[in-house]
Design a protein around this motif. Structure first.
Motif, PDB file in Angstrom:
ATOM      1  N   ALA A   1      15.139   4.446   0.612  1.00 41.90           N
ATOM      2  CA  ALA A   1      14.008   4.181   1.516  1.00 41.90           C
ATOM      3  C   ALA A   1      12.832   3.524   0.794  1.00 41.90           C
ATOM      4  N   PRO A   2      12.381   4.036  -0.366  1.00 44.45           N
ATOM      5  CA  PRO A   2      11.281   3.357  -1.062  1.00 44.45           C
ATOM      6  C   PRO A   2      11.662   1.966  -1.549  1.00 44.45           C
TER       7      PRO A   2
ATOM      8  N   MET B   1       8.231   6.238   2.925  1.00 42.37           N
ATOM      9  CA  MET B   1       7.659   6.944   1.784  1.00 42.37           C
ATOM     10  C   MET B   1       7.421   8.419   2.115  1.00 42.37           C
ATOM     11  N   GLY B   2       6.985   8.688   3.343  1.00 43.01           N
ATOM     12  CA  GLY B   2       6.801  10.073   3.745  1.00 43.01           C
ATOM     13  C   GLY B   2       8.103  10.845   3.753  1.00 43.01           C
ATOM     14  N   TYR B   3       9.183  10.163   4.129  1.00 45.36           N
ATOM     15  CA  TYR B   3      10.503  10.804   4.093  1.00 45.36           C
ATOM     16  C   TYR B   3      10.908  11.132   2.667  1.00 45.36           C
ATOM     17  N   SER B   4      10.723  10.188   1.766  1.00 37.60           N
ATOM     18  CA  SER B   4      11.086  10.420   0.374  1.00 37.60           C
ATOM     19  C   SER B   4      10.178  11.451  -0.290  1.00 37.60           C
ATOM     20  N   ALA B   5       8.944  11.568   0.211  1.00 44.48           N
ATOM     21  CA  ALA B   5       8.022  12.588  -0.316  1.00 44.48           C
ATOM     22  C   ALA B   5       8.218  13.934   0.368  1.00 44.48           C
ATOM     23  N   GLU B   6       9.196  13.986   1.293  1.00 44.68           N
ATOM     24  CA  GLU B   6       9.527  15.214   2.016  1.00 44.68           C
ATOM     25  C   GLU B   6       8.374  15.696   2.894  1.00 44.68           C
ATOM     26  N   VAL B   7       7.548  14.752   3.335  1.00 45.46           N
ATOM     27  CA  VAL B   7       6.507  15.053   4.320  1.00 45.46           C
ATOM     28  C   VAL B   7       7.044  14.811   5.722  1.00 45.46           C
ATOM     29  N   VAL B   8       7.863  13.776   5.858  1.00 41.24           N
ATOM     30  CA  VAL B   8       8.512  13.471   7.135  1.00 41.24           C
ATOM     31  C   VAL B   8       9.963  13.932   7.057  1.00 41.24           C
ATOM     32  N   ASP B   9      10.372  14.774   7.990  1.00 42.77           N
ATOM     33  CA  ASP B   9      11.755  15.234   8.046  1.00 42.77           C
ATOM     34  C   ASP B   9      12.203  15.273   9.500  1.00 42.77           C
ATOM     35  N   GLN B  10      13.316  15.949   9.763  1.00 44.54           N
ATOM     36  CA  GLN B  10      13.840  15.976  11.131  1.00 44.54           C
ATOM     37  C   GLN B  10      12.873  16.639  12.099  1.00 44.54           C
TER      38      GLN B  10
ATOM     39  N   GLY C   1      13.923   0.893 -10.418  1.00 46.95           N
ATOM     40  CA  GLY C   1      14.241   1.595 -11.661  1.00 46.95           C
ATOM     41  C   GLY C   1      14.298   3.097 -11.456  1.00 46.95           C
ATOM     42  N   THR C   2      13.349   3.642 -10.714  1.00 50.77           N
ATOM     43  CA  THR C   2      13.345   5.077 -10.422  1.00 50.77           C
ATOM     44  C   THR C   2      14.605   5.486  -9.673  1.00 50.77           C
ATOM     45  N   ALA C   3      14.983   4.687  -8.662  1.00 46.66           N
ATOM     46  CA  ALA C   3      16.169   5.010  -7.869  1.00 46.66           C
ATOM     47  C   ALA C   3      17.435   4.955  -8.719  1.00 46.66           C
ATOM     48  N   VAL C   4      17.543   3.939  -9.569  1.00 48.92           N
ATOM     49  CA  VAL C   4      18.736   3.798 -10.413  1.00 48.92           C
ATOM     50  C   VAL C   4      18.847   4.956 -11.399  1.00 48.92           C
TER      51      VAL C   4
ATOM     52  N   ALA D   1       0.827  -1.204   0.000  1.00 54.04           N
ATOM     53  CA  ALA D   1       0.000   0.000   0.000  1.00 54.04           C
ATOM     54  C   ALA D   1       0.861   1.253   0.000  1.00 54.04           C
ATOM     55  N   ALA D   2       1.935   1.248   0.791  1.00 49.88           N
ATOM     56  CA  ALA D   2       2.838   2.400   0.831  1.00 49.88           C
ATOM     57  C   ALA D   2       3.526   2.593  -0.509  1.00 49.88           C
ATOM     58  N   THR D   3       3.922   1.497  -1.148  1.00 48.45           N
ATOM     59  CA  THR D   3       4.563   1.586  -2.462  1.00 48.45           C
ATOM     60  C   THR D   3       3.607   2.159  -3.500  1.00 48.45           C
ATOM     61  N   ALA D   4       2.373   1.679  -3.499  1.00 45.21           N
ATOM     62  CA  ALA D   4       1.374   2.199  -4.443  1.00 45.21           C
ATOM     63  C   ALA D   4       1.119   3.679  -4.204  1.00 45.21           C
ATOM     64  N   ALA D   5       1.006   4.074  -2.932  1.00 44.80           N
ATOM     65  CA  ALA D   5       0.724   5.472  -2.611  1.00 44.80           C
ATOM     66  C   ALA D   5       1.867   6.380  -3.047  1.00 44.80           C
TER      67      ALA D   5
END
Length: 299
Positions: free
Chosen positions: A165-166, A257-266, A139-142, A74-78
């Protein structure tokens, strides 16, 4: 069956079931082509590794990853939907046609593969869908990492964490034992096809909403796909979360996923962790209440 494959198993398991595994492999590959033999060999390697890593269906690690697998999907799809909506929506709002370049097509294709793969895995084709989802995220990360290296820029550790992370989250479902995989929501091929078409169409609707400025809020772009993906996992997946460890592993992909989406940070990580800890306590109390209610009812 080749002895190197058998040697991958723990010694005790090999002594007890080695002959049975070899016979099953021989029957499955007798008269089969090279592709079938390779697939059977991969299944044996995966089974042996799961036993080595204590990820079998009778082991605690296997049950842990089985409970977390639907939520990782679910997190991957989102996140894949969030990526697609963000790229398309931002370009529509700005009116900039520069997104029509080969690199954007490649990244969009990887995100689409991850989205459809995760949705199909939740819908009923778990193994194939989970592999496609991981392939899309990887693929996206590479591609992004290669672009960074090609530009001659140094790659900071934060960027590596942002890309990895993803990938780690998308790899969680592959650790789920085959006999503990979640049951599919769709029983027919037509239903799966409809589900696979629905996912990108939903992204297109969100992207069009972005054209009117509705999705300019990052939480909306990530929150709407997350809610849809969680609804697809079903109540049975939530009922499978019974321990604090299972809850933590099921929650970790969403934090990643929130970290990679820049929703979760320090600044927001601590409140998120506190919120998840509170949810874990509530879940634990809920389980205890249900158990006590069941015991009282039996009396």
């Amino acid at each position: 069956m080749s002895s190197p494959l058998l040697r991958l198993y723990p010694a005790g398991f090999r002594r007890a079931f080695g002959d049975e595994i070899a016979e099953a492999y021989r029957e499955a590959t007798e008269g089969a082509g090279r592709t079938a033999r390779f697939r059977e060999a991969c299944d044996i390697v995966a089974h042996a590794l799961r036993l080595r890593l204590h990820l079998g269906s009778t082991q605690r690690g296997g049950r842990l990853f089985a409970a977390a697998a639907p939520f990782a999907l679910a997190a991957t799809a989102a996140y894949a939907a969030f990526d697609l909506v963000s790229v398309i929506g931002d370009r529509i709002i700005s009116g900039n046609p520069d997104f029509l370049v080969p690199l954007s097509y490649v990244l969009g294709g990887c995100d689409l593969l991850a989205l459809v793969g995760a949705v199909v895995a939740l819908g009923g084709r778990f193994a194939a869908g989970a592999r496609c989802a991981l392939a899309g995220v990887l693929g996206t990360a590479v591609v992004l990492f290669a672009v960074c290296l090609t530009a001659g820029a140094s790659v900071p550790l934060e960027f590596v964490a942002y890309l990895s992370a993803p990938v780690v989250a998308a790899a969680v479902p592959l650790a789920c034992p085959p006999d503990l995989r979640p049951p599919g929501r769709m029983r027919s091929t037509a239903g799966l096809v409809a589900l696979a078409i629905w996912a990108p169409l939903s992204v297109a609707v969100l992207a069009l909403a972005d054209a009117n400025g509705l999705g300019a809020i990052i939480l909306w772009r990530l929150g709407a796909p997350t809610a849809a993906a969680l609804a697809l996992t079903g109540r049975r997946a939530l009922a499978g979360i019974r321990t604090a460890g299972q809850f933590a592993l099921a929650s970790a992909p969403f934090v990643a996923m929130g970290y990679s989406a820049e929703v979760v940070d320090q600044d927001t990580l601590l409140p998120v962790v506190v919120l998840l800890a509170g949810a874990a306590v509530i879940l634990r109390l809920w389980r205890v209440r249900d158990r006590n209610s069941g015991t009282t009812g039996n009396r």
